[in-house]
Every structure is written in C-alpha cells, then in structure tokens.
Scaffold this active site. Structure first.
Site, PDB file in Angstrom:
ATOM      1  N   LEU A 109     -35.587 -69.780  25.688  1.00  0.00           N
ATOM      2  CA  LEU A 109     -34.241 -70.286  25.940  1.00  0.00           C
ATOM      3  C   LEU A 109     -33.217 -69.439  25.204  1.00  0.00           C
ATOM      4  O   LEU A 109     -33.467 -68.981  24.087  1.00  0.00           O
ATOM      5  CB  LEU A 109     -34.113 -71.733  25.474  1.00  0.00           C
ATOM      6  N   LYS A 110     -32.068 -69.257  25.802  1.00  0.00           N
ATOM      7  CA  LYS A 110     -30.938 -68.597  25.127  1.00  0.00           C
ATOM      8  C   LYS A 110     -29.984 -69.678  24.675  1.00  0.00           C
ATOM      9  O   LYS A 110     -29.214 -70.232  25.453  1.00  0.00           O
ATOM     10  CB  LYS A 110     -30.235 -67.627  26.082  1.00  0.00           C
ATOM     11  N   HIS A 111     -30.071 -70.028  23.377  1.00  0.00           N
ATOM     12  CA  HIS A 111     -29.133 -71.000  22.830  1.00  0.00           C
ATOM     13  C   HIS A 111     -27.761 -70.349  22.709  1.00  0.00           C
ATOM     14  O   HIS A 111     -27.636 -69.153  22.436  1.00  0.00           O
ATOM     15  CB  HIS A 111     -29.607 -71.482  21.456  1.00  0.00           C
TER      16      HIS A 111
ATOM     17  N   GLY B  76     -28.780 -69.556  29.240  1.00  0.00           N
ATOM     18  CA  GLY B  76     -29.661 -68.739  30.061  1.00  0.00           C
ATOM     19  C   GLY B  76     -31.056 -68.650  29.503  1.00  0.00           C
ATOM     20  O   GLY B  76     -31.456 -69.388  28.598  1.00  0.00           O
TER      21      GLY B  76
END
Length: 1305
Positions: free
Chosen positions: A348-350, A524
C-alpha cells in the site's frame, strides 16, 4: 602610549557582520585608547564577556559610546573625539550621559545590545580604555540579525552556580544602571592558575549553557558544561588590577593570540600558562562555540596531508526512472514471474511524507532536510509508537533501539502520516508511521533489507509494518494487474484490499490498518520485482515472528501530537521544542539538530559552501569516500539540477578541532530528470553508486600525520583498483534493469482530490474557471481517464469551482488545509446519487486540522507534491488526431527556438508561398525585431482584428511563460497554436545539442545589419545565444516535445542537421563548453546582468573573440552539416498543411494509456458472425424473415462472449481472466435464439493451454441484436423464454467454431 592587545570571539547568527579592533589614540588623552566594535547593516551584537589585565587596566571614567558611520567609503564622525564631555550618543535605546564614576563606566559594553538597523552603512561603537602598560582585553560577543533578534528587552541569564562563583546577587531597577564594582581575585591562587581556571570555566560555561530568556527562570545547571579547577596556595606578582564586570562574571589572566591564530583562526582564544620558563597552550570553549568561530573552515587549507572521510548517514531507495511505458513494465514483470525468475511484491502507498531515523546521534531526516518541524513531528510519532507497543517498557526499549541503530550504523525509513503537516488525499484519523525500508549503512554501500527481513526487524522492535502481497505465479500476477485496472477509477481501501487478498499467493496485513488509521481514500499501490525466494522467506518469518502485542493500549500516554501542536501555536520553533520535550530524553536526549545553539536560529547550522570544494579536493580516507566523491564530481560536472548543502555536525562537538572538522551534507535533487540522467551514466559506468532519494552524508575533514597517512594508504589499496581498474567490483555493479522494475499505481479517487482540486487552486483563483477547466481536462487526458469518468468529473469540478470561488472570493484557499472546504463539498455531492458516491469514493467523518496544524515557516513542502506557489499552466484546446481546424478558427504558428534557427527566413518563404497553407485563410506575419512594446499583446490584437487568419509569430518563444500567453490567446481569440521547433537530438538536460548551438551561433555571426542588432557587429552575440540556450535547461528533448504536444496537440519539426554528419570538432565543442561554464558563473553572481558589466567582463570579451575565431576556422564543417534550406521550407510547409487540413496524427506522449476495466470477454470478428447469419438465412426461412428488416450488415459493429462483469460478478472474477489476456479462445456457436425483442447465439467456450475457459454467466452467448430500449443483458433470459414458448431456437449442427482474443473492456 601603552600597548593594547585585544582578542575576541564571535558566535551566533551573523558572525561575518561583526569585527573588533583597537589602538586608536584619543589625542587629548595620551593614556586612553579606543576599542571598537564594527557592525554591518542589519546586524546586532551583545557583549557576553569582557575581561582585562595589565597595569591600571580599566575603562576610562569618560566612558562614552561614540558612533561612527561609514557610507560610500567616506567616514563621517559625530562630535569631536577630543572633547569627550560634549559627546552624546544613542546606545541600545538609552541616551547615555558622560559617565561620572568608575562604577558607571566599567559596564558600558558588557551585556548591552549593540544594534545597526541601517540598510547600507557600517556602524561602529567605541569604548575608551585606560592603562599604562601591557593591557590585554578579551571580549566574547554574540551576534544576531536585526530581523531575528527583534526582542530588544531580552537579557542574558546564567545559572546560579555560575553566578555565585564570580559575583554576588544583585538586582536592577528599571531605568537605572547596575552598579559595577572592582573585585580582587583569590590571593591564594597563582595568577596563571587563576587565569586558566577563571577563563576556562567562565567562557566554557557561558557557551555550554547560555540561554536567552525573557521572563523565565535560570536554566538548569545540569544543562551546562564547565571545567572545575582546584585552588593552589601560591602567589603571583605583577598583576596590579583585574577588572571584572560583576553582572556577568568575566575571565582574567594574560591572554595572547599567537601568530598562527591571528591569521588562520582569529576566533580561537588561547590561554598561555608560563611556569618556570615553559609555555603550554590550551584551547578553550570546547562547547558549541566551536561551530560559531568563523575561521575554523577558512583556516583549514587543503594540502598533501588533508584527508576526508564520508559515510552515508541516512538514505532511502534509489529512484529508478523506468524508461519503458507502464504496459512494457507490466509485460516484463509478468514474463519474469511466469519463468520463475522473480516474485511480484505489492504494498500500500500510505499518503504521507518520507521520514528517516538513524538514532538520536545519527539524526532524524525528511526527504531533503533535517532539524525542522517535519523531523520533530516524525520523532514524536515514532516515540509514540514505542509507547503504544511497549507500554511501561517504552523508555528502556527506546534507549536500546537508539543504541542498536548507532552500533550497527542503520537507518529506518518510514511513511509519516499525520494531519498536522498539511492535507493530502484525506486527513488521517490517527498520526502514525509505517516502516518502508531498513538499511545497513556500514562504512560502504548501503544494504537494504529484503521485505521478509524488514518484517522480522519490525516485529522484533514492535514497529508498524505495511500491508504486503506477494504474487509468485503467472495467474496471480496477471490477476493483480487486471484487478487494479478494474478498480483504478473508483477503488478505495476496502475493495482494493479485498480484491488483492483474493488473488495474491501471500497476504500479510499491516500492523496499522489503512481503513482504521487513515481512511478509505487510498493513494495507490507500489509493485516491484523481488527475489523468487521471497515467498518462502516471508512464510518462515511469519512463523518465527508472530504479531507482537500492544502493551500500551490501556495506558495514559500523555498529550498527543495534535494536542501539543494546538497548545503551541506561536511559531515553528516553539512547536519543535514542545514536541521534542514530549518525546522524552530516553528517545531524544539532544535537541541540537533542531535548535542548533541555544538561540535556535537554523542559520547557525549552515556551513560555508567551500566545504564541498574542500571535500572534493581532499584525499579519500576510505573506499566509501572515493565513491561519494566520484558521484558528486560527476553531478557537478554534468550540471545536474541538484544542491549540495552542508551543515555543522553538532553531534561531533567534542571531536571538533581546527584540524578535524565535521559536517553533514544533504544531496538535494531538484528535478526527476537528474535521476534519469544519472541512470544513463550508471549504465555506461557500472561502478557508480546509485543516486538515492533522501541522501545524507557525514563528512570529516582532517589532517593526517605521516604515520596515519601510511595507515590510510595501506588499508585503501583497493581504491586504486576500483578507481583505475577496467572491471568494476561485483558489489558495485548496477543490477540488471529487471531488478529495478517498479511501478506506482494510483487511484482516481485520490488524484481528483490532490491533483485536480488541491493543485488546481492556484490556477482557479489566479487565472479563472476557464483556465482551471483546461487544466483538469488536460490532466485527465494524460492519465487516460475513461470518457464516462471525464464527464462525471467535469460536472463535479465545475460545481466545485463555482462553490469555492463564491465562498472565498478572491482570497485563494490554502493548499495545506484545502480539505476543510473540499471534504464537506464532496460529502454533499456524493449524497445526491449512487453514481456520485462511486465517483467520490468516500467522504465524511471529517477531521478539523486548523487548530493543530504544524507551523511550517517559509511555505516549505517537504514532499514537494504541493503546487502552492507554482503556476501549473493549463493547456489550450488543441486539435486531436485527424481533427481539422474549423474555418471560424485561426492558427498561430510560433517558434520555441534560439536565435539563428532561421525562423525569420522560414516565415518569409511561408508568407510568399502560393496558396498559403492549402486553404483560403490569409497568412500574416509579425517580426519580433520590428515590434516595439509587448510583442505577444500585439499578436493578440492582430488576432482579434483578423480572427480567421494564420499568424506567423516570428519571435523566439523559449519558455513556459510565453507558452502560457499563447494558450490564453488561443482561448480568448478562438485560435489553435502550432509549435515549430528545430529538429535536434538534444542532450540529457537540454532539447538542443551542442551541434545545433554551434550552427545557430555561426549563422548569427554571419548576419549583417540585423534588425534586432544581433549580428557579427554585436560584441556579446555569443552571450545572448548562451542565455537563450539556458532558458531550455532542465528538459530533455523527449520531455520538451512531449510538453509541447500535450499543450498544443501538435508539433512541427524543422530539419536542421544532416544525420550522417561527422562529430563536432574538438575546438568547437571546447569553446562552447567553456562559454556554458562561464555563463553559469556569471548567472550565479550577476543574474541576467549584461556580460560587459559584471566581474567577468574581461573573461567574456576574451571568450567572444575566441568563439569567433573558432567558428570561422571551422566554417566549412558548419556549412556542410546543415540541411538545405529549400528542403527545410518544403518539409515545414507540408507539415503545416496537414495540420490545417486535419490530416495529422499527433505523436503519442504515452505509449499506452490504461483505462478502467468493466468486464472480460472473448472478442469475435464481426464478419464471421455476419457470414454465419447469411448462411442461416438461406437455409431457414424463419431466420430470413427475422433478419429482413434488422440491417445487421451495418448495425452489427462488434461481437463478444461476456465472461464476467465487475458489477454482476465482482472484481476478482474479472481479474482472474488476466492469465489469458490477449490469448485466442475457440468458441463454438451451437444455436440461434431470437424473438421480437432480442437475438443471440448460444456459445460454448473452448480451452487455452488445456484449461477450459468458463463464463460466469449461466448461459454463455453472443448478443447480435436488441430492439430499441432493450438492454443487451436481457439476452440472458432467452433460454427461459424458449421454454415458455416466447422465443425461437435454430440449431447449428454441426457447430460453427470462431476464434477470438480474450480481452478486457
């Protein structure tokens, strides 16, 4: 006249703004001399310490402060120096009268603030000093800037323990001078010992513990450093009197500065002790004052004994810019996983900012900075994570963690997610960090942990981990990409995580659930290639390291981040102090990286720019230093858009000497183009170390004696091998490009908030709704957003523009808090329909941030993704492929070029060409050299007068500012613009090659009587062309052309150089490179000042002469490499005619644009279906009757067998067909079913590689016709209608087989 010697030390913010001198005699007082403190404009100083020794040494009774002003090198004095009684002067805001007593005169300077508020004049303050012989005065001064030291009422406070040793308690009434008294020193102590003890203790204590306060109490003595001395019972003769300003505790004793310190290090105060003829020098002030002695670096010369050691202190993964398209990267990833060569890892792109931590001594870092609010917030949040996970053991584990990082020289990188540092896509519900990388720095090239190692490390220390998925089979990886494509325009955290869980081989949930801590809006996914063994290793780690418990869940952890920021709203410094104090000393015992010296001004951290030069000139002490020097030299030689900023290393305070200096270097890359260019260098030079993101280096400059130099040479034999050898060390070789394959996949629900709403605020408020609409439409086109979503977003964003402009008026909404307005708007918009809810993704549960937002001074944006100050130019309405220009529109032909590109000659040819550009629109031209005033305004006026004409804008249009004017002109006058550019290969950082620049210069120097006076008679013609050339700096040729196409929809290339030409002669290349280097120096010092007016005027004159000689001597070559001009005119004319008529396809700026997936199907050729229907009509009369009025020959445009639909069967069902994407699938058609509303073929799917393709529909079919108003999905009911007698079936025996590819739609 007596001898007066003054030694002085200055520390603080404006060290260069202070100078002290002595020795001017007062002609009416032969026993009095002046000590002067000179201040530069906008500088202030405060005398912290003043001590004196010698016979009758003291300030004179006539202790009057005298001003002296200097302006334009002419001195002007107020009053007469000889008439002391008549002199009156302003001093620190108080009018001083003639001092009547010794007590009144002794403290004239000590502790008072001297200020020069003028903007262009030096100001001096004088102290008359009396004595008879051997007078020596020592002064310690703290400097400041007027701007940063505006609180004139502050006083210097010292700890009681220091005060009691030097002066008695005293009080001071407002408006009166403190009483100063003479004080005899302890007679039982010898003078030298007394001098050393008092000087060292006093000066060191003040520098170690000095604090500037207003109404607070004294600082704790535990914060101060000092050197204690024992008393000795011996006597000393010769010292008559020692003057000590009682309020501040001065040092006494004979003070000298040796010859070396006078020249090389004026700030270094040395104490001379003389016993029985021996002399021992001691260096004092081992505290922070070492960093404020301005001459440490100046006095450090580079010679054969100078070495340097450099080690990476913190870094994140190298930034590899993939030159392949997203689709090419996907294809390669799938291929590698299919062959068992790799595993695909997805995380996951935090939505936060990069934060790196290397221990409390190693430092805390943001992407390109340290010691600011970003890192203070990061340290606080990381410390908070320890408290949550370890509970009462947190303090102990924090200390152990710091020690572990220091001992092993490690750095951990995290995504810092918080609501106090500005808005991204959604305000997080909690403030947290997620570990994204763990790095062993060692003494060489950084080693990044694999994902299993990161998980093990984090679980050992109970640090937050990210959600990770592994895809190790072809089916899994193809399903992943299909799942993303199905969700890319409407995906949020819940459906995305659910879909990936279903298709992944391994799913490891993060310790921080994105939905609970951040929310549904997901920025994203990051997909990258990792080792094929990752799956096995990760399974073992998960078994050996189970998820750790949170022992702090039920504990009171004290005030949180938002509470502390809300309670400290004065400035950034106050917030940093409060946050660091809240962390606790077990995790952050030292604040020097944030506050520097006790005054907290960040400028005190800055080191001189010469650090980098001396670092590169020094001998490398180890292999790591060699490689870092190699990297920095290359970046500077190639003029990469990067800065090398150096700061004092406060953690090395006790090791710093005049021959041993320590600094921190930040390698700040300003543009992603630098990473791309550097990657190309790495391919040609495999031994290069990568260029990292978040790049911080510890530098040590030192002198080595012969013995140490020999040890260094012995241990670094490999340096020669690695530097001069032909083969690179395996450990330094750049891995195959496959090892760096990575792709970032963002979601539209996030991008509509950050890119379309937040980043468009500047355009909306400054340029208006029309420009804003053009901006967001351009963005959606670049992303490849589906037409349906574009229509929905356009409607929503138009409403947003009206809403926010009406609410805010002309005051632009702040980008850092834009969600305060955007989130309520989106929530209300989503409630109107299900379609709107899907578009928005998620809204509601709003978090208010205004009350606790961090104070970020100077408008900094650490991540660099905010567009607060940068104007993003909206595109003009450009023609798409095969669109002709409407007859009621005009055309603007403009030239993004350089003087000498032949635009004027080309315009003349186009203007006189019969038939114009192939239609009846008139062609006009405006030559820039003949237009007075604002050229582009003249073009706009001409466009309004002749709106349907074709305008040839005969003027160079070299930058985005001009392009923006042309775009505005197109919108306001109904015109389309076409850029005509000289064709050139370009360089890595410029769209024009040196060959092209040489031809342009050669052409200009052949001109005579040019209307713009840029010809052979111009003395600075070369400089002008270099200025134009540098206007394009920073863009490669591909980036340059892509941007023009994206803005204007087309591009015309003007042939310039022959492709089979020989290389540029060395002399020509050399003179051009010399000119570019000279231009860079000139621009740094003088900006755009003319070359004949700056400090390099002589160098420019010599270079211009050399340029003419070199080009003239190579005239034959320069003429031979140019394309014939008539050929150029013909090519440009043909291209313009195609654009005007619409017979033109713009070059693609993206190799493939990926839209969202709705369903999977086998696509069949329509002609085969139509032929089958004809055969059935001939064989069966009822079929012929049915088809008679259906006109399927023209109305049947496509045919497919639906396999799964996202709405009906779910994302995962659609994604699983990714394994067979683009593979041919045989389909047997077994029957035709129809009634008066619908018709379809019954289908039976075949197999691919032995795997039978099955449809999620109960009745696989091909819909071929529906009546008006009947949706195609009603074909699923035909079997039921057949059993009810409401439909007809015609068997196809034997079945007809038709093949087609499996595709996503």
């Amino acid at each position: 006249m007596f001898d007066l010697t003054v030694t002085w030390t200055c520390f603080g913010f404006e060290e260069e703004g202070v100078a002290i001198s002595a020795g001017k005699k007062l002609f009416r007082s032969p026993t009095t001399q002046l000590i002067s403190i000179h201040l530069q404009p906008q500088c202030s100083a405060r005398v912290v310490e003043l001590s004196a020794t010698g016979t009758d040494a003291r300030p004179t009774q006539d202790g009057v402060v005298q001003e002296r002003l200097r302006e334009k090198r002419a001195w002007r004095e107020k009053g007469r120096l000889g008439d002391l009684a008549q002199v009156r002067s302003s001093f620190a805001g108080a009018h001083l009268h003639r001092c009547r007593t010794e007590a009144e005169s002794r403290g004239v300077f000590a502790g008072r603030r001297l200020s020069n508020s003028t903007r262009n004049r030096e100001k001096s303050f004088f102290l008359p000093f009396q004595g008879r012989e051997g007078v020596k005065v020592s002064i310690l001064v703290r400097s400041a800037s007027i701007k940063t030291d505006s609180n004139h009422g502050r006083i210097v406070k010292l700890p009681p323990s220091i005060q009691s040793g030097f002066f008695a308690d005293q009080s001071q009434k407002k408006g009166r001078h403190r009483e100063q008294k003479w004080k005899e020193v302890n007679p039982s102590m010898t003078a030298p010992e007394r001098n050393v003890a008092s000087t060292v203790e006093a000066v060191t204590s003040r520098l170690g513990g000095l604090d500037i306060v207003e109404s607070r109490g004294d600082v704790l003595s535990s914060q101060l450093g000092g050197i204690q001395s024992a008393n000795h019972h011996t006597s000393f003769q010769g010292e008559k009197t020692i003057w000590k300003p009682r309020a501040y505790g001065t040092a006494s004793g004979p003070l000298e500065v040796d010859n070396e310190s006078k020249t090389a290090d004026k700030g270094a105060v040395e104490v001379q002790e003389s016993i029985s003829g021996s002399s021992v020098a001691q260096e004092i002030s081992p505290g922070l004052s070492k960093f404020f002695r301005k001459n440490y670096l100046e006095g450090f010369s580079v010679d054969n004994s100078t070495y340097t050691s450099a080690q990476i202190r913190a870094t994140f993964y190298p930034k590899f810019e993939n030159e392949k398209s997203d689709q090419e990267i996907r294809t390669r990833m799938i291929e590698m996983v299919s062959k068992g060569l790799a595993t695909l890892e997805v995380s996951l792109k935090h939505s936060g900012s990069l934060f790196m931590y290397a221990g409390h001594e190693g430092g805390a870092y943001a992407k390109n900075s340290f010691g600011n609010i970003y890192t203070a917030v990061g340290v606080f949040v990381l410390g908070r994570m320890f408290r949550e996970s370890w509970g009462v053991e947190a303090g102990k584990m924090q200390a152990e963690f710091n020690a572990f990082l220091e001992e092993n020289r490690m750095c951990i990188s995290m995504e810092l997610v918080t609501a106090v540092l500005g808005d991204h896509g959604q305000r997080p519900r909690e403030d947290y960090v997620v570990v994204t990388a763990v790095t062993e720095l060692g003494s060489g090239k950084p080693k990044f942990y694999s994902t299993p190692e990161v998980v093990a490390f984090c679980r050992k220390w109970r640090l937050p981990t990210n959600h990770i998925w592994l895809f190790s089979t072809r089916k899994a990886v193809t399903s992943f990409f299909a799942a993303y494509d199905a969700l890319c325009e409407e995906g949020t955290a819940t459906p995305v995580c659910k879909a990936l869980d279903e298709v992944a081989d391994i799913s490891v949930p993060g310790s921080k659930d994105h939905i609970n801590v951040q929310g549904e809006i997901l920025e994203g996914l990051v997909a990258r290639i990792v080792s094929p063994e990752s799956s096995k290793h990760l399974e073992k780690v998960l078994k050996d390291f189970p998820p750790p418990p949170n022992k702090g869940d039920h504990l009171d952890l004290g005030p949180g981040l938002r509470e502390i920021c809300a309670a400290n709203r004065t400035d950034e410094k106050q917030q940093m102090k409060a946050l660091l104090k809240g962390v606790g000393t077990s995790f952050c015992p030292d604040y020097s990286d944030w506050l520097g010296n006790e005054t907290g001004d960040n400028h005190s951290r800055n080191a001189d720019r010469s650090v980098v030069a001396k670092f590169l000139q020094s001998r490398p002490a180890d292999y790591s230093t060699t490689k870092l020097q190699e990297m920095i030299r290359l970046m500077k030689e190639r003029r990469y858009p990067a800065a090398f900023k150096c700061y004092h290393n406060f953690h090395k305070i006790n090791s710093t000497t005049s021959e041993n200096l320590f600094y921190k270097m930040v390698i700040h890359v300003h543009s992603d183009s630098a990473f791309r260019r550097y990657q190309k260098e790495m391919r040609s030079k495999p031994g290069l170390w990568p260029l990292y993101r978040g790049f911080f280096v510890d530098i040590n400059l030192f002198k080595a004696n012969n013995e140490r130099a020999a040890e260094i040479a012995k241990s670094n034999l490999d340096i020669v091998e690695n530097t001069n050898g032909t083969a690179a060390s395996p450990k330094d070789s750049l891995a195959d490009d496959d090892a760096n394959l990575m792709i970032k996949l963002k979601f539209l629900t996030y991008k509509l908030r950050t890119f379309l709403i937040r980043n468009g605020l500047s355009i909306l408020f400054k340029q208006g709704p029309a420009a804003y609409k053009a901006y967001y439409q351009r963005q959606m086109t670049i992303w490849g957003t589906s037409p349906g979503k574009q229509r929905q977003l356009s409607k929503m964003l138009d409403e947003w523009a009206v809403y926010i402009r009406r609410k805010c008026g002309n005051k632009q909404l702040s980008s850092s808090t834009y969600l305060s307005e955007a989130e309520p708007f989106l929530e209300q918009y989503a409630k109107r329909s299900v379609e709107n809810q899907v578009l928005i993704g998620s809204a509601g549960n709003f978090v208010r941030a205004e009350d606790f937002l961090a104070i970020i001074e100077g408008g900094r944006d650490e991540e660099g993704d905010l567009e607060t100050d940068r104007e993003v130019a909206p595109p003009s309405s450009s023609p798409s492929a095969r669109d002709s220009i409407p007859k009621d529109h005009g055309l603007i032909v403009f030239f993004p070029g350089i003087p000498g590109c032949a635009k004027s000659a080309l315009c003349k040819e186009l203007l006189s060409a019969p038939g114009g550009l192939g239609d009846d629109r008139p062609v006009h031209s405006l030559m820039g050299d003949l237009i007075k005033g604002k050229y582009w305004q003249k073009v706009a006026d001409e466009r309004r007068r002749k709106p349907h004409s074709i305008m040839l804008a005969d003027k160079n249009a070299p930058n985005e500012e001009v392009w923006r004017q042309i775009e505005n002109m197109c919108r306001s006058t109904k015109a389309l613009a076409v850029p005509v550019v000289p064709d050139s290969e370009g360089t890595d950082s410029n769209p024009f090659s040196l060959d092209a620049l040489a031809v342009f210069m050669f052409r200009v120097l052949q001109r005579v009587n040019h209307p713009g006076n840029l010809d052979k008679a111009s003395p600075n013609a070369g400089y002008v062309l270099l200025m134009f050339y540098n206007l394009y700096e920073g863009k490669s040729r591909q980036e340059f052309e892509n941007e023009l196409v994206e803005r204007f929809g087309s591009i015309v290339k003007m042939p310039l150089l022959k492709s089979d030409r020989s290389p540029l002669p060395g002399a020509v290349k050399s003179v051009l490179e010399e000119g570019l280097n000279l231009y860079k120096l000139h621009a740094i010092r003088h900006g755009r000042l003319e070359s004949n007016k700056g400090s390099y005027a002589k160098e420019w004159s010599n270079w211009e002469e050399q340029l003419r000689e070199t080009l003239l001597s190579n005239a034959d070559y320069l003429n031979s490499i140019q394309m014939p001009f008539d050929f150029t005119v013909k090519q440009v004319s043909e291209q313009l005619k195609k654009i005007a008529s619409g017979d033109y396809t713009a070059p693609s700026t993206e190799k493939r644009k990926l839209g969202t997936i709705v369903f999977a199907a086998v696509s069949l050729p329509v002609t085969h279906i139509q032929n089958l229907l004809k055969n059935l009509a001939e064989k069966y009369p009822n079929v012929e009757t049915f088809l008679r009025d259906k006109h399927l020959d023209s109305s049947l445009q496509k045919a497919h067998v639906t396999l799964a639909h996202k709405r009906s069967h779910g994302v995962t069902a659609v994604a699983t067909y990714g394994l067979y994407l683009d593979r041919d699938v045989p389909v047997d058609l077994t029957a035709l079913l129809f009634n008066n509303k619908i018709a379809a073929f019954e289908a039976r799917l075949g197999s691919v590689d032995g795997e039978v393709i099955t449809s999620k529909n109960e009745w696989p079919h091909i819909t071929i016709w529906t009546a008006e108003g009947v949706p195609p999905k009603e074909a699923n009911a035909l079997p039921s209608l057949l059993t009810e007698g409401k439909a007809t079936q015609v068997e196809i025996d034997p079945p007809v087989t038709i093949s087609g590819p499996l595709q996503f739609f």
